[in-house]
Every structure is written in structure tokens, then in C-alpha cells.
Design an enzyme around this catalytic site. Sequence first.
Site, PDB file in Angstrom:
ATOM      1  N   LYS A  51       1.570  10.575 -32.332  1.00  0.00           N
ATOM      2  CA  LYS A  51       2.669  10.874 -33.321  1.00  0.00           C
ATOM      3  C   LYS A  51       2.828   9.904 -34.248  1.00  0.00           C
ATOM      4  O   LYS A  51       3.084   8.292 -33.731  1.00  0.00           O
ATOM      5  CB  LYS A  51       4.005  11.192 -32.332  1.00  0.00           C
ATOM      6  CG  LYS A  51       4.552  11.845 -33.086  1.00  0.00           C
ATOM      7  CD  LYS A  51       5.287  12.532 -32.265  1.00  0.00           C
ATOM      8  CE  LYS A  51       6.599  13.486 -33.070  1.00  0.00           C
ATOM      9  NZ  LYS A  51       7.660  14.095 -32.054  1.00  0.00           N
ATOM     10  N   SER A 128       9.323  18.997 -32.247  1.00  0.00           N
ATOM     11  CA  SER A 128       8.614  18.296 -33.578  1.00  0.00           C
ATOM     12  C   SER A 128       6.895  17.463 -33.964  1.00  0.00           C
ATOM     13  O   SER A 128       6.455  16.947 -34.854  1.00  0.00           O
ATOM     14  CB  SER A 128       9.352  16.819 -34.134  1.00  0.00           C
ATOM     15  OG  SER A 128       9.240  16.205 -32.634  1.00  0.00           O
ATOM     16  N   SER A 155      10.601  18.296 -28.133  1.00  0.00           N
ATOM     17  CA  SER A 155       9.408  18.254 -28.955  1.00  0.00           C
ATOM     18  C   SER A 155       7.797  18.707 -28.342  1.00  0.00           C
ATOM     19  O   SER A 155       7.151  18.093 -29.226  1.00  0.00           O
ATOM     20  CB  SER A 155       9.422  17.233 -30.040  1.00  0.00           C
ATOM     21  OG  SER A 155       9.893  17.345 -30.589  1.00  0.00           O
TER      22      SER A 155
HETATM   23  N1  GLN Z   1      13.909  20.796 -32.168  1.00  0.00           N
HETATM   24  C1  GLN Z   1      14.798  18.912 -31.713  1.00  0.00           C
HETATM   25  C2  GLN Z   1      15.165  18.460 -32.410  1.00  0.00           C
HETATM   26  O1  GLN Z   1      15.182  18.777 -33.638  1.00  0.00           O
HETATM   27  C3  GLN Z   1      13.800  18.403 -30.752  1.00  0.00           C
HETATM   28  C4  GLN Z   1      13.284  17.462 -31.497  1.00  0.00           C
HETATM   29  C5  GLN Z   1      12.561  16.557 -30.789  1.00  0.00           C
HETATM   30  O2  GLN Z   1      12.157  16.246 -29.352  1.00  0.00           O
HETATM   31  N2  GLN Z   1      11.853  15.257 -31.372  1.00  0.00           N
HETATM   32  O3  GLN Z   1      16.467  17.489 -32.298  1.00  0.00           O
END
Ligand code: GLN
Length: 457
Positions: A51, A128, A155
Site C-alpha cells: 500500500k 482505503s 481499510s
Molecule cells: N473509512 C475509514 C476512514 O475513513 C477507515 C479508513 C482506514 O482504515 N484507513 O477513516
Amino acid sequence: MDLEKVHKMIEVCRKIDKKLHCFTTICEEEAISQAKDNPAGKLSGKFFSVKDCICVKGVESCAGSAILKGYRPPFDAFSVQRIKEEGGIIIGKTSQDEFGFGGFCVNTGVGFETPKNPIDDTRSCGGSSGGAACITKALPDELNHVALAESTGGSIACPAAFCGTIGLTPTYGLVSRWGLIDYGNSLDKIGPIAKNVPDAAQILSAIAKKDIRDSTSVGSDGDYASYLGKDIKGMKIGVISDNLGEGTDPAVAERIRKAVSYFDSTGAEYNEISLPSAVRYGLPAYYIIAMCESSTNLAKYCGMRYGANEKLDGNFNEYFTKVRSRFFGKEAKRRIILGTYARMAGYRDAYYIKAMKVRTKVIEEYKTALKKFDVLLSPSMPMVAPKIDEIKDLPPMRHYMADACTAPVNLAGLPHISIPCGNHNGMPVGMMLIGDHFCEGKLISLADKFERDHDGI
Ligand code: GLN
């Protein structure tokens, strides 16, 4: 490794990327030079994508943000270092919501493309870590690839569910965060997205080692593959009833109930359980804490020492406002404003401190439930992957609400695994198993049994 194999892998990745935009960088040269002299180890013969927010030495790593464009870390993140030490080969960096801010990969940074779902490219691949799940699903099995992803509030589980892959989020602290471009330091976890449970277990064994450079690193010497192929008879499963009612697509709930009856038929025992505090207050508490932490983490990108800069003019406020306005995307700006507000004098007690108290309550509620059950079970996401056009302009609150099942679990730092469990409208449904802290083994045993008996779904 045979160089032919590396060339082939890169060629296939380029083709997929052209259509689905799952990479921010494909690092052919580095992959070839690693293949020439990589050590023999437990991950020999395996390819890895990483990532974008996890640093890879010499390869552009910018957490999907224009403000870090061009940054080539002079070091590997601990988890990347472990993969290389075990003979794995890094092939590129995967697309994500900017700094991890999102659940659908539509909050990509300025100049970055939205990755698409490999099953239906009009749909979201989740976020994400969207690019990670996308490439994991899209590559053929024989190319032997696993993605290194990251979760702050869901995510790993979310994109794994939307793309029909395995997503294993370890206990907070099990995998070192050293070399991770932080979103929220008390929440961030690095873990694998893989095609199958054995791959996920193998990678976790390689990266879950103690690292003194991360003060929260606990590490383990466990061999997680030893939890594969176990009998699950007598294991106790708590089905989170609150996640199967209002707010969850009934078709998703139905697939989850089917999975529960499967576990019942194997001799595992189940009971429904309600977790009112976690389900009701976990999500808002998560967003307050995550935004507070992210707004402090982003403060360092002010055009001076870190990240992009511009021609120096005006006073400091004018200068850094110019840099930040130009290089941060809309969601990053929103989080800076809301996070700063929630921890400002006068509001701190009402928001940040209160959210921290709620966090303790949520942890207590899970811990009590996990004394009675080996694992808890819920949908990973309340819906299947939505159409990109239908979600990209929805108000942010609607996006945040989609994390209803995953955010509370992440707030509590509990390990969880997302496994495909059937389809709806041709799109995969993800089931999430949640364990007590450091009980990844139980998740692996149950998920592996489920996967073996449901080959190909
Ligand atoms: N959707 C969640 C957020 O926007 C989690 C994102 C993540 O785990 N990086 O914070």
C-alpha cells in the site's frame, strides 16, 4: 528468482493497472534487482504489492497524496524489510484514499486515479486499501501474489469484502508501524490482503515480529500457519445481532446467516449477542479520535521540511495555506478542520476526551463478550460494493456510516478477518470474524475451515 517470471509479473500488472488503476507505482527495476540477489527464505517465489502509505526504499511512497509526490524513502518499513529478508519480491505501490481517509477509494489525492473493482469496473473496490484488494483479486493464482495493506478503521476488511479476497487485520501492536506514513497512530495496523487464508497466515508469521523502533510493537514468534487445518468443533461464535438488522442490506444479512448455519453444522456453537455501546457509539468515537490524530499528523506538511513546497512568499500563514490548499485533497482538508476543532480548547472535553472515554467502554464491552465467545461474527460491510457514480458525490456522513461494522472493532484494536461468503447481484459479500487481542490463531482456524468447505465463493 527466475527473471522471466518477474518480467511476466510486471507485464501482467501493467495490463491490469491500465484498466483498473490499482497501482500508484510499478517498480520494475527494483523488482529485478531484488530477484537477482534475494535471499532464500519462507517467502521465496512470492510477489508483494505494498500500500502506498508503507515505505519502500527508493520507491515513491506518498500515501496517495500529492503533498508527498516524489518522496522516495531512504529505508524500508519494518514489514517490508521482513518480506525482503524472507525472499519476497516487491512489485509496486498500490492506490488508496489519500492518507487512508475513506472507504471507497474515491478520496484519492490530487492527480491520482480512482481504482476500480475487478469484478465490475463500474463499482468501487473499497478503501482505503482499494488498490491492494483490486490487484490481489485481479491477478491469476499462479502468479503468487499477496498485498501488504493497512487499516485504521476498516481499510483492510472493507476492500477485501468488496473484491472477494481475504483481509487479515492483526491486533494493534502485533505488526510494527515503523515506516508507515501515519493516519492515526493509536489505530493504524499493517496486515495482508490475500487470495486465501494460508497465504494470509504465512505473511502474518513473517511480519509479526517485535521491533524496538515502534514503542507499541509487541510482536510474536507464532507460526500462524500452525492454526490451519484445525477442527473447529466446540468453538463458540457470537453473532452480533445489531449488525444484521437496520442499516444492513437484507441480502447481505441473509448470506451471513447462511454462513452461521454452516458453522453450526460443523459442530461450532453459536449464539446471538448484542453489543449496544460498540454498535451505537463506536463509529462516532472512532471518527472523532481518527480525525484528531490525523489532523496532528498532517500538521508537519507545511511546505517547509516535509513534502511539497512552493516559491517562498508572504508570511508563514499565507505560505503554508498556499501549499496545503494546493496539495491536499478535499477529504484531507475536511479532516484537518474537524480534527483541529474537536481537540481545540473549549471543545476538547466535549469531543476528544469524551470519545476516549467511549473508546474504553467499547473495549470493555468487546472484552466481556470475548470471555463468553471465541470469536464474534458480523458482516464486514453492510452492503456489497456500490457503483462509483452513485457514491462519489454522497455527503461525507453517508460514507462514514458505511464503516458501522468495522470502525468499532478497529477502535478496540481487535484482530479481525474478512472472508468471502457468497454473492449478491454478482458481487461478493464479506463475513468478518473478530477475535480477542492476540487471538489471530482462532480467526485463522475458523476462516480456513470455512474457505476449504466453500471453495470458489
Ligand atoms: N473509512 C475509514 C476512514 O475513513 C477507515 C479508513 C482506514 O482504515 N484507513 O477513516
